[in-house]
Design a protein around this motif. Structure first.
Motif, short mmCIF file in Angstrom:
data_model
loop_
_atom_site.label_atom_id
_atom_site.label_comp_id
_atom_site.label_asym_id
_atom_site.label_seq_id
_atom_site.Cartn_x
_atom_site.Cartn_y
_atom_site.Cartn_z
N ALA A 387 1.05 -1.04 -0.24
CA ALA A 387 -0.09 0.02 0.33
C ALA A 387 0.93 1.36 -0.07
CB ALA A 387 -0.91 0.08 1.21
N ASN A 388 2.36 1.44 0.65
CA ASN A 388 3.05 2.67 0.56
C ASN A 388 3.39 2.69 -1.09
OD1 ASN A 388 1.97 2.59 3.49
ND2 ASN A 388 4.37 1.63 4.13
N ARG A 389 3.89 1.37 -0.87
CA ARG A 389 4.50 1.55 -2.73
C ARG A 389 3.60 2.41 -3.99
NH1 ARG A 389 9.28 -2.92 -2.20
NH2 ARG A 389 10.16 -1.63 -0.29
N VAL A 394 -4.17 3.13 -7.92
CA VAL A 394 -3.78 2.65 -8.80
C VAL A 394 -4.60 0.62 -8.40
CG1 VAL A 394 -1.95 0.55 -10.01
CG2 VAL A 394 -2.02 3.33 -9.66
N ILE A 395 -4.66 0.54 -7.56
CA ILE A 395 -4.66 0.10 -6.26
C ILE A 395 -6.17 -0.21 -6.82
CG2 ILE A 395 -5.22 -1.43 -4.54
CD1 ILE A 395 -3.28 -0.32 -3.50
N PRO A 416 -3.18 3.72 2.07
CA PRO A 416 -4.29 3.33 2.66
C PRO A 416 -3.75 2.63 3.27
CG PRO A 416 -3.99 2.61 0.36
CD PRO A 416 -3.00 3.55 0.52
N TRP A 417 -4.30 2.47 4.43
CA TRP A 417 -4.26 1.52 5.29
C TRP A 417 -4.36 0.28 5.35
CZ3 TRP A 417 -1.21 4.62 8.18
CH2 TRP A 417 -1.64 5.67 8.95
N ALA A 418 -3.35 -0.79 5.67
CA ALA A 418 -3.00 -2.44 5.43
C ALA A 418 -4.45 -2.95 5.42
CB ALA A 418 -2.33 -3.05 6.03
N GLU A 453 4.12 -10.73 -9.37
CA GLU A 453 4.22 -10.95 -10.78
C GLU A 453 3.97 -9.97 -11.25
OE1 GLU A 453 0.52 -12.99 -10.92
OE2 GLU A 453 1.22 -15.35 -9.70
N GLY A 454 3.15 -8.33 -11.08
CA GLY A 454 3.51 -7.46 -12.05
C GLY A 454 2.34 -6.71 -11.99
N LYS A 455 1.32 -7.43 -11.65
CA LYS A 455 -0.59 -7.41 -11.91
C LYS A 455 -0.69 -5.20 -11.23
CE LYS A 455 -5.21 -8.95 -11.47
NZ LYS A 455 -5.96 -9.33 -11.31
N LEU A 456 0.46 -5.06 -10.11
CA LEU A 456 0.24 -4.17 -9.42
C LEU A 456 1.02 -3.86 -10.32
CD1 LEU A 456 -1.44 -5.22 -5.79
CD2 LEU A 456 -2.54 -3.76 -7.15
#
Length: 574
Positions: A387-389, A394-395, A416-418, A453-456
């Motif tokens: 969440a920090n990165r 995007v999420i 955002p918080w976890a 895997e790079g989806k995010l």
């Protein structure tokens, strides 16, 4: 069949089971005495068997020498309680720079062909335990945080053999954070063995980086004299199968970008040719310095790196077929293996190694795929790294979810918080545990796998470039109009009088109630008492209100309170 009869089928099965257990124990003791055990990566020593085994090994090697044991101060955190997080991090950086030379790769002790197997084994174990003790001293420093690292001697032996055999050493790293997977002391160790040996940084998963980011990393590597190449094992494997990957906008290379040798993503044939050329130059320089004319023309290229960086996938893509196991779980490769590509080129694959480091925490290593996700215990801390990165927008776009906006009294640009990410993900996917609560563990594993895997999409910038200037998307938070629309139902908008808006008491109480609910500090029934919309609460028996109007205090002039009750004027009963 009587009770005294001992020839029954059940008793025979029990005897057979006990005999098998006894045989297995004897076999295990035999293998332990012969030092034959399954090669397994060990990054943490937590179970009692591993502790006992290490104690026995130390006692066997150093029975006559008993160095004093330095106890770790468990109250070390109290000395830094008065420091701010920024001050502690600055102090930690100074300590890391001061002890950077102590963070080394274990060296193989000198050996020759005349040494016996027992003598060589004892020397290697003694050198390895000395290396472990040096790192234990660093762990005792309360100002340093040493990440988990490989503690199995047999895994490091695989690295020693690969480094000694190779003419060119290739270190496979993840393009999204190359410096995290780079071990500078490994390059020093390769030079110590052979002054002509060189190391090449193979930046894998480069297709996940935009061209502008690859260009910045190329400038950084050239500035620091690092030999590097951009590569994508996934794209090369797809090309062998006749498939074509579809890259997101800004990440595929156009013809002009492909002309630049530093920023281009190499294909399979180009990479093999480049590796063979670099290795042949090293062999030529070595032969000229030693005046060795009759040397072999074949060269060996060794591959090393952290687990789960795509090393085995790279080997399979270069060989052209599946020769090494590939999985998302780190540590699939157990032994080094040599693969002959041609008469002049041989590849040597080393098992994945977790090198000791100061630069990251355990949760960052889990999020980066270095430590297994399935062994994760604190899932919220690892998801917080994600969440920090990854920016909030995007999420939301990737998972098609809506995350809670920051409160009016919180920084609007905070990540955002976890807990917010996990609950929103569980609600959208319907992940519910047996207890009826959101299954955050399952959601955390899926989010971490998508992150690896790079989806995010995410990436780190070189140290000399600010991370805030180049993000996948702007993470500054929603605009002022969006915040006004989202908060209009929760808080009344007052005209700006030059002062900051203070949080309303009702808003703060709502946040406290939700916090109590999340942490089990308040029962669900107690919170529901405030709501009166339940249908079964609307059919109560009407109650007669008593007349208490006579309880009125009249203060006379002399200060005496008089209670007067109205006279009953109803009909008198006869």
């Amino acid at each position: 069949m009587g009770k005294g009869d001992k020839s029954g089928l059940g008793r025979a099965l029990v005897k057979h089971h006990n005999q098998m257990i006894k045989d297995s124990k004897e076999k295990g003791q035999h293998y332990r005495s012969q030092h034959k055990k399954v090669l397994e990566s060990v990054t943490e020593v937590s179970d009692i068997d591993a502790v006992i085994e290490q104690a026995d090994e130390a006692h066997r090697l150093f029975s006559d020498i008993n160095p004093p044991v330095n106890l770790i101060n468990l109250d070390s955190a109290s000395s830094n309680s008065q420091m701010t997080p920024e001050e502690r991090r600055e102090q930690q950086k100074k300590e890391e720079a001061l002890h950077a030379s102590s963070l080394r790769v274990p060296r193989r002790p000198p050996w020759n062909s005349k040494m016996s197997v027992e003598e060589l084994d004892a020397n290697e174990r003694q050198a390895f335990l000395s290396w472990r003790r040096s790192l234990a001293r660093l762990e005792e420093n309360e100002k340093l945080v040493l990440t988990p690292f490989e503690k199995n001697l047999d895994i490091w032996r695989q690295l020693w053999r690969v480094v000694e055999r190779s003419d060119l050493l290739v270190k496979v790293v993840d393009a999204r954070n190359p410096l995290f997977y780079r071990c500078p002391d490994l390059e020093v160790y390769a030079k110590e063995i052979d002054e002509h040996r060189r190391t090449l940084l193979l930046v894998n998963k480069a297709d996940l980086l935009p061209f502008s980011i690859r260009h910045k990393w190329a400038n950084y590597f050239r500035k620091h004299g690092v030999l590097f190449l951009f590569w994508s094992a996934k794209a090369a494997s797809a090309a062998l199968e006749g498939k074509k990957l579809s890259f997101s906008d800004g990440m595929q290379s156009n013809p002009q970008e492909s002309a630049d040798a530093d920023t281009k993503i190499y294909g399979r044939d180009e990479l093999l040719a480049r590796l063979q050329t670099e290795a042949e130059e090293i062999v030529l320089m070595r032969n000229e310095s030693r005046s060795d004319i009759g040397a072999s023309n074949s060269v060996v290229v060794g591959f090393v790196g952290y687990p789960n960086v795509g090393k085995s996938s790279t080997i399979n893509a270069l060989v052209g077929e599946k020769r090494t196991g590939v999985t998302s779980t780190p540590g699939k490769t157990k032994h080094f293996q040599t693969l002959i590509i041609s008469d002049k080129l041989t590849l040597c694959d080393c098992p994945g190694l977790v090198f000791p480091s100061f630069t990251s925490s355990r949760y960052e290593m889990i999020a980066s795929g270095v430590l297994p996700i399935d062994r994760m215990t604190e899932h919220r801390e690892a998801v917080q790294v994600v969440a920090n990165r990854v920016p909030r927008s995007v999420i939301e776009d990737v998972y098609k979810i809506s995350l809670p906006k920051p409160k009016p009294y919180e920084p609007q640009s905070r990540p955002p918080w976890a807990a917010e990410v996990l609950r929103a993900y569980c609600a959208s996917r319907g992940y519910v545990a047996a207890s009826g609560l959101p299954d955050e563990t399952r959601a955390a594993r899926q989010i971490l796998k998508d992150y690896i895997e790079g989806k995010l999409p995410h990436f780190e910038m070189p140290p000399d470039v600010s991370n805030d200037e180049h993000r996948v998307e702007d993470a500054a938070g929603p605009s002022s109009s969006e915040r006004l629309d989202s908060d209009s139902s929760d808080v009344e908008v007052l005209p700006n009088d030059g002062q900051e808006d203070a949080p309303s008491l009702e808003h703060v109480l709502d946040d406290l109630n939700s916090f109590d609910m999340d942490n089990g500090l308040a029962s669900h029934k107690a919170i529901q008492k405030k709501s009166s919309g339940a249908p079964h609460k609307q059919h109560k028996k009407p109650q007669r209100k008593k007349d208490r109007s006579w309880r009125v205090r009249d203060v006379e002039a002399d200060g005496i309170e008089v209670y007067q009750k109205p006279v009953n004027t109803g009909p008198l009963k006869d």
